[in-house]
Design a protein around this motif. Sequence first.
Motif, short mmCIF file in Angstrom:
data_model
loop_
_atom_site.label_atom_id
_atom_site.label_comp_id
_atom_site.label_asym_id
_atom_site.label_seq_id
_atom_site.Cartn_x
_atom_site.Cartn_y
_atom_site.Cartn_z
N UNK A 1 27.40 -16.75 37.88
CA UNK A 1 27.93 -15.38 37.90
C UNK A 1 28.30 -14.93 36.50
N UNK A 2 28.00 -13.67 36.20
CA UNK A 2 28.22 -13.10 34.87
C UNK A 2 28.68 -11.66 35.04
N UNK A 3 29.67 -11.25 34.24
CA UNK A 3 30.16 -9.88 34.32
C UNK A 3 30.46 -9.38 32.91
N UNK A 4 30.09 -8.14 32.65
CA UNK A 4 30.37 -7.51 31.36
C UNK A 4 31.61 -6.66 31.48
N UNK A 5 32.42 -6.64 30.42
CA UNK A 5 33.64 -5.85 30.46
C UNK A 5 34.21 -5.61 29.07
N UNK A 6 35.46 -5.22 29.04
CA UNK A 6 36.13 -4.89 27.78
C UNK A 6 37.49 -5.57 27.76
N UNK A 7 37.99 -5.78 26.54
CA UNK A 7 39.34 -6.29 26.39
C UNK A 7 40.30 -5.12 26.55
N UNK A 8 41.10 -5.16 27.60
CA UNK A 8 42.00 -4.05 27.89
C UNK A 8 43.35 -4.17 27.23
N UNK A 9 43.82 -5.40 27.05
CA UNK A 9 45.14 -5.63 26.45
C UNK A 9 45.20 -7.04 25.90
N UNK A 10 46.03 -7.23 24.87
CA UNK A 10 46.21 -8.54 24.25
C UNK A 10 47.70 -8.78 24.08
N UNK A 11 48.16 -9.95 24.51
CA UNK A 11 49.54 -10.33 24.23
C UNK A 11 49.55 -11.68 23.54
N UNK A 12 50.67 -12.33 23.53
CA UNK A 12 50.82 -13.54 22.73
C UNK A 12 50.03 -14.72 23.29
N UNK A 13 49.79 -14.75 24.59
CA UNK A 13 49.15 -15.93 25.18
C UNK A 13 47.85 -15.64 25.91
N UNK A 14 47.44 -14.39 25.97
CA UNK A 14 46.21 -14.11 26.70
C UNK A 14 45.74 -12.68 26.53
N UNK B 1 33.44 -3.83 33.54
CA UNK B 1 32.77 -2.54 33.43
C UNK B 1 31.60 -2.43 34.40
N UNK B 2 31.38 -3.46 35.18
CA UNK B 2 30.31 -3.47 36.17
C UNK B 2 30.65 -4.52 37.23
N UNK B 3 29.92 -4.52 38.31
CA UNK B 3 30.07 -5.58 39.30
C UNK B 3 29.45 -6.87 38.77
N UNK B 4 30.00 -8.01 39.15
CA UNK B 4 29.43 -9.28 38.68
C UNK B 4 27.97 -9.44 39.13
N UNK B 5 27.17 -10.07 38.28
CA UNK B 5 25.79 -10.39 38.62
C UNK B 5 25.69 -11.87 38.93
N UNK B 6 24.88 -12.19 39.93
CA UNK B 6 24.66 -13.59 40.29
C UNK B 6 23.22 -13.95 39.96
N UNK B 7 23.05 -14.93 39.07
CA UNK B 7 21.72 -15.36 38.65
C UNK B 7 21.39 -16.67 39.35
N UNK B 8 20.21 -16.74 39.94
CA UNK B 8 19.79 -17.95 40.65
C UNK B 8 19.60 -19.09 39.66
N UNK B 9 19.87 -20.32 40.09
CA UNK B 9 19.66 -21.46 39.19
C UNK B 9 18.18 -21.64 38.90
#
Length: 290
Positions: free
Chosen positions: A91-104, A110-118
């Motif tokens: 499974x793979x999903x594209x997105x953006x960093x929405x917020x950053x704090x001290x530990x994460x 930005x899209x639904x996850x994609x599932x790639x066959x093995x």
Amino acid sequence: MQTLIPSLRIIAILNRSPLHLHKNALNLRSLSSTSSDYNQSRGGLPRFFSETLPPSKGSVVRVEGDEFWHMTKVLRLNIDDRVQLFNGKGSLVEGRIGAIDRIGVEFEALENPKLVSPQTTQWHVFAAFGTLKGGRADWLVEKCTELGASSVTPLLTERSHSISANRVDRLQRVILASSKQCQRLHQMILEPPLEVVGLLPIVAQSKLSFVAAAEATSVFSTLNSLRKEQAGVLIIGPEGDFTMKELNDIVEAGATAVGLGPHRLRVETATMALLSTLMLWSDSQEITPS
């Protein structure tokens, strides 16, 4: 003296121009050092591992630990930079960093996850590398990941009879780092250590099994006479090789002994030679229907 001055000026200009070009290139890079430029030079968005992925577009998950450090401290990504998350299971999903704090960071899909066959090629490596030193076991596992092995199992033999728990933890980290580097979506499985006696039923049930053995028939000659397959087992012995009893047991269980050339190879070299050969052989074949 007058005839030397132009030559000296030309030499000075020639010697100076690579430095100026280098500085100009650095300036251009600093003006456009966005995450998209970083990605284009490497063929895609930066990719990070997360066991949990957002279930749908607009969903948010947190990324912490080593991946957070790599994302923000090593690559210096920031809010609104686009990245990908994968879970090692296809499974793979594209997105953006929405917020950053001290530990994460908070990752917004930005899209639904994609599932790639093995991949259809499924070669399983059993190699006696538990006693290798100096990073050689790391190298073996890293290259098995890059070449596309389905799994790697540390094989316990009379001459390589143990592997430490700390080593196994380290190898898991090597697999993850290598999966990210080669953009592999299905993470290679590091199986628990296995003794030769436990390997024999696996060989018996496998359609195709190969064991590297000195003075055996060349692997290429052997492949030319075999039915085309894209899955199977490859077995590499320890430094000092299998005992005669171990090798006989493996062959009697159904493995085909194959030679890898006239020279004595290290464990990791033999593993790469046989795995590379089988992967290329499998990928180049049209599979005959059963």
